[in-house]
Motif scaffolding. Structure first.
Motif, PDB file in Angstrom:
ATOM      1  N   UNK A 345      -6.757   9.416  15.620  1.00 14.02           N
ATOM      2  CA  UNK A 345      -6.908   8.127  14.942  1.00 14.02           C
ATOM      3  C   UNK A 345      -7.279   8.279  13.466  1.00 14.02           C
ATOM      4  N   UNK A 346      -7.744   9.449  13.063  1.00 10.77           N
ATOM      5  CA  UNK A 346      -8.002   9.711  11.648  1.00 10.77           C
ATOM      6  C   UNK A 346      -6.789  10.325  10.961  1.00 10.77           C
ATOM      7  N   UNK A 347      -6.120  11.241  11.650  1.00 12.65           N
ATOM      8  CA  UNK A 347      -5.010  11.964  11.035  1.00 12.65           C
ATOM      9  C   UNK A 347      -3.765  11.131  10.828  1.00 12.65           C
ATOM     10  N   UNK A 348      -3.445  10.261  11.779  1.00 14.55           N
ATOM     11  CA  UNK A 348      -2.255   9.419  11.627  1.00 14.55           C
ATOM     12  C   UNK A 348      -2.355   8.518  10.393  1.00 14.55           C
ATOM     13  N   UNK A 349      -3.472   7.799  10.197  1.00 10.51           N
ATOM     14  CA  UNK A 349      -3.576   6.956   8.995  1.00 10.51           C
ATOM     15  C   UNK A 349      -3.576   7.752   7.692  1.00 10.51           C
ATOM     16  N   UNK A 350      -4.079   9.002   7.724  1.00 13.97           N
ATOM     17  CA  UNK A 350      -4.038   9.821   6.511  1.00 13.97           C
ATOM     18  C   UNK A 350      -2.596  10.086   6.101  1.00 13.97           C
ATOM     19  N   UNK A 351      -1.750  10.418   7.079  1.00  6.44           N
ATOM     20  CA  UNK A 351      -0.333  10.618   6.783  1.00  6.44           C
ATOM     21  C   UNK A 351       0.305   9.324   6.298  1.00  6.44           C
ATOM     22  N   UNK A 352      -0.001   8.208   6.963  1.00  7.95           N
ATOM     23  CA  UNK A 352       0.611   6.935   6.575  1.00  7.95           C
ATOM     24  C   UNK A 352       0.189   6.548   5.161  1.00  7.95           C
ATOM     25  N   UNK A 353      -1.106   6.680   4.844  1.00  9.06           N
ATOM     26  CA  UNK A 353      -1.568   6.346   3.501  1.00  9.06           C
ATOM     27  C   UNK A 353      -0.864   7.170   2.441  1.00  9.06           C
ATOM     28  N   UNK A 354      -0.722   8.484   2.701  1.00 12.19           N
ATOM     29  CA  UNK A 354      -0.018   9.347   1.754  1.00 12.19           C
ATOM     30  C   UNK A 354       1.429   8.911   1.593  1.00 12.19           C
ATOM     31  N   UNK A 355       2.061   8.522   2.700  1.00 11.23           N
ATOM     32  CA  UNK A 355       3.459   8.089   2.616  1.00 11.23           C
ATOM     33  C   UNK A 355       3.589   6.778   1.848  1.00 11.23           C
ATOM     34  N   UNK A 356       2.584   5.892   1.968  1.00 13.26           N
ATOM     35  CA  UNK A 356       2.614   4.636   1.207  1.00 13.26           C
ATOM     36  C   UNK A 356       2.631   4.914  -0.295  1.00 13.26           C
ATOM     37  N   UNK A 357       1.822   5.899  -0.715  1.00  7.94           N
ATOM     38  CA  UNK A 357       1.774   6.245  -2.138  1.00  7.94           C
ATOM     39  C   UNK A 357       3.054   6.965  -2.554  1.00  7.94           C
ATOM     40  N   UNK A 358       3.499   7.913  -1.742  1.00  8.05           N
ATOM     41  CA  UNK A 358       4.682   8.700  -2.104  1.00  8.05           C
ATOM     42  C   UNK A 358       5.940   7.856  -2.212  1.00  8.05           C
ATOM     43  N   UNK A 359       6.074   6.860  -1.350  1.00  8.18           N
ATOM     44  CA  UNK A 359       7.268   6.012  -1.381  1.00  8.18           C
ATOM     45  C   UNK A 359       7.177   4.896  -2.419  1.00  8.18           C
ATOM     46  N   UNK A 360       6.030   4.786  -3.086  1.00  3.68           N
ATOM     47  CA  UNK A 360       5.872   3.771  -4.128  1.00  3.68           C
ATOM     48  C   UNK A 360       5.394   2.428  -3.642  1.00  3.68           C
ATOM     49  N   UNK A 361       5.209   2.253  -2.330  1.00  2.00           N
ATOM     50  CA  UNK A 361       4.764   0.964  -1.803  1.00  2.00           C
ATOM     51  C   UNK A 361       3.339   0.643  -2.241  1.00  2.00           C
ATOM     52  N   UNK A 362       2.525   1.696  -2.403  1.00  2.00           N
ATOM     53  CA  UNK A 362       1.139   1.510  -2.827  1.00  2.00           C
ATOM     54  C   UNK A 362       0.842   2.303  -4.096  1.00  2.00           C
ATOM     55  N   UNK A 363       1.804   2.488  -4.916  1.00  2.00           N
ATOM     56  CA  UNK A 363       1.641   3.366  -6.078  1.00  2.00           C
ATOM     57  C   UNK A 363       1.248   2.563  -7.314  1.00  2.00           C
ATOM     58  N   UNK A 364       0.020   2.759  -7.798  1.00  2.00           N
ATOM     59  CA  UNK A 364      -0.383   2.226  -9.092  1.00  2.00           C
ATOM     60  C   UNK A 364      -1.560   3.038  -9.602  1.00  2.00           C
ATOM     61  N   UNK A 365      -1.648   3.247 -10.917  1.00  3.74           N
ATOM     62  CA  UNK A 365      -2.682   4.118 -11.473  1.00  3.74           C
ATOM     63  C   UNK A 365      -4.095   3.580 -11.226  1.00  3.74           C
ATOM     64  N   UNK A 366      -4.991   4.468 -10.858  1.00  3.46           N
ATOM     65  CA  UNK A 366      -6.382   4.087 -10.661  1.00  3.46           C
ATOM     66  C   UNK A 366      -6.916   4.601  -9.335  1.00  3.46           C
ATOM     67  N   UNK A 367      -8.136   4.178  -9.000  1.00 11.14           N
ATOM     68  CA  UNK A 367      -8.807   4.550  -7.755  1.00 11.14           C
ATOM     69  C   UNK A 367      -8.967   3.280  -6.921  1.00 11.14           C
ATOM     70  N   UNK A 368      -8.466   3.307  -5.694  1.00  7.72           N
ATOM     71  CA  UNK A 368      -8.426   2.103  -4.870  1.00  7.72           C
ATOM     72  C   UNK A 368      -8.903   2.369  -3.450  1.00  7.72           C
ATOM     73  N   UNK A 369      -9.570   1.375  -2.885  1.00  5.11           N
ATOM     74  CA  UNK A 369      -9.835   1.389  -1.456  1.00  5.11           C
ATOM     75  C   UNK A 369      -8.635   0.795  -0.734  1.00  5.11           C
ATOM     76  N   UNK A 370      -8.493   1.167   0.514  1.00  6.03           N
ATOM     77  CA  UNK A 370      -7.246   0.907   1.223  1.00  6.03           C
ATOM     78  C   UNK A 370      -6.947  -0.583   1.390  1.00  6.03           C
TER      79      UNK A 370
END
Length: 399
Positions: A345-370
């Motif tokens: 339950x920790x590892x799956x969301x880590x991969x998903x979060x990384x994929x959100x940033x890599x695909x540009x869906x969550x990509x913006x400069x700065x530090x953000x909470x999920x």
């Protein structure tokens, strides 16, 4: 799509590696790095030969220069930090120096103080903005999915959310008299610390495990749960509109708490160094060394977890209750990736979060909470990659 550097080789990292390989369209190449390279090599041996190319490296995550050298050599699009929370800042420093996106699963905690909060990582906001890179904080389950759940509720069902109770239940049985389901050092520091919650904009502090409730969890049944301090309270109270009170509860068996109390009474949970045979040792770190490795619990653990958020608020002037949760089966997780459900339950969301940033869906400069991003694509990915969620519009509430 691109390349990811995964720092860490424990139970959670193993799940991240498996899930990156399942999502090879995004993760074309990964590098697994930790202080113990043999662990990385063992993960590579399990999964090599698929579409995702895998390499390994040794790195000391406390050493910024080593991290920079590794990042410059591998040139990842993102660094997935599943090392220890003590190492968040050194890894963020290396990402800044190399202008590389960053994601983690837990906020920074000083090695010598049992205190975790976001202030240290939030201090990086302007530097990440100037560097043009993204830092996604807390992309595990709690913190992580719990924040996405709250953002989803706020987007689709509420104008304001006034009360949030985050409930984390583990009904798994590993057969040991005493063991922790994730890093023992982090787990025990968390449980033995003072509890706290936020009400009317203020932190209310409680004694460790002072507040207990009994809750009847879907698919698990009645469990004793205790109020703890948890990092997502801090960010959710800021980022979710209308919050009056937010609390976090986790379940513990009487047997677990009895063992923990004895260990605490004899000083084994202390993080203050002591002299032992001419050397300085930290009792909690010694205890960690003699307890079962959480990564070894997978084949032994039976039962389920249930983690979710009960939200209360208003929509169009009408009061509304909403419960959003996931149930995860330890044995099914082990069949799929060789890990128990807490790591899953920790590892799956880590991969998903990384994929959100890599695909540009969550990509913006700065530090953000999920919870600051659009929850919908993440929620879709949870269903796709093994953490399907369930809803209730008439949940039992926590008093």
């Amino acid at each position: 799509m691109g390349k990811a550097l995964i720092i860490g080789a424990g139970g959670v990292a193993s799940v991240v590696v498996h899930k990156c390989c399942q999502n090879s369209e995004v993760f074309e190449e990964i590098c697994i790095a930790s202080r113990t390279k043999s662990k990385c090599d063992a993960l590579k041996a399990k999964l090599d030969g698929g579409k995702t190319r895998i390499q390994t490296a040794r790195v000391d995550a406390d050493n910024v220069d080593e991290l920079i050298t590794l990042i410059e050599g591998f040139k990842p699009d993102i660094v997935i930090n599943v090392a220890l929370p003590y190492q968040d800042l050194t890894i963020m420093d290396a990402c800044l120096a190399t202008k590389t996106d960053y994601v983690d699963t837990a906020n920074y905690e000083p090695l010598d103080t049992a205190k975790f909060e976001y202030k240290w990582q939030w201090d990086y906001r302007e530097r990440f903005e100037r560097a043009g890179i993204t830092a996604l904080l807390g992309s595990g389950f709690d913190p992580g999915v719990t924040g996405v759940f709250c953002a989803y509720g706020a987007k689709h069902y509420f104008d304001e959310i006034h009360y949030i109770d985050i409930l984390d239940a583990n009904a798994g049985d590993h057969g040991y008299p005493f063991a922790t389901n994730f890093n023992p050092e982090i787990n025990i520091r968390e449980v033995t610390a003072k509890g706290s919650y936020i009400e009317n904009g203020k932190w209310i502090e409680t004694e460790p495990l002072e507040i207990k409730r009994v809750y009847d969890f879907p698919e698990i049944g009645e469990k004793d749960m205790y109020l703890l301090h948890h990092e997502e309270l801090e960010s959710l109270a800021i980022n979710i509109n209308g919050i009056k009170r937010i609390r976090f509860f986790m379940t513990f068996s009487e047997k677990y708490l009895t063992h923990l109390k004895v260990l605490e009474n004899v000083g084994m949970t202390s993080i203050v160094p002591i002299d032992f045979e001419g050397k300085k040792i930290v009792p909690l770190q010694f205890l960690k060394a003699v307890l079962p490795d959480p990564a070894s619990l997978g084949p032994r653990t039976k039962g389920k977890t249930n983690i979710g958020c009960i939200m209360r608020g208003v929509k169009d002037g009408v009061s509304k209750d909403y419960y959003l949760y996931n149930v995860c089966d330890h044995e099914e997780c082990y069949k799929e990736v060789g890990s128990q459900a807490v790591s899953y339950t920790t590892g799956v969301p880590a991969m998903i979060g990384a994929s959100m940033v890599m695909t540009g869906k969550w990509k913006k400069p700065g530090v953000y909470n999920i919870e600051e991003f659009d929850p919908d694509p993440f929620m879709e990915a949870l269903n796709k990659f093994g953490l399907p969620w369930k809803e209730s519009f008439s949940p039992k509430l926590v008093d």
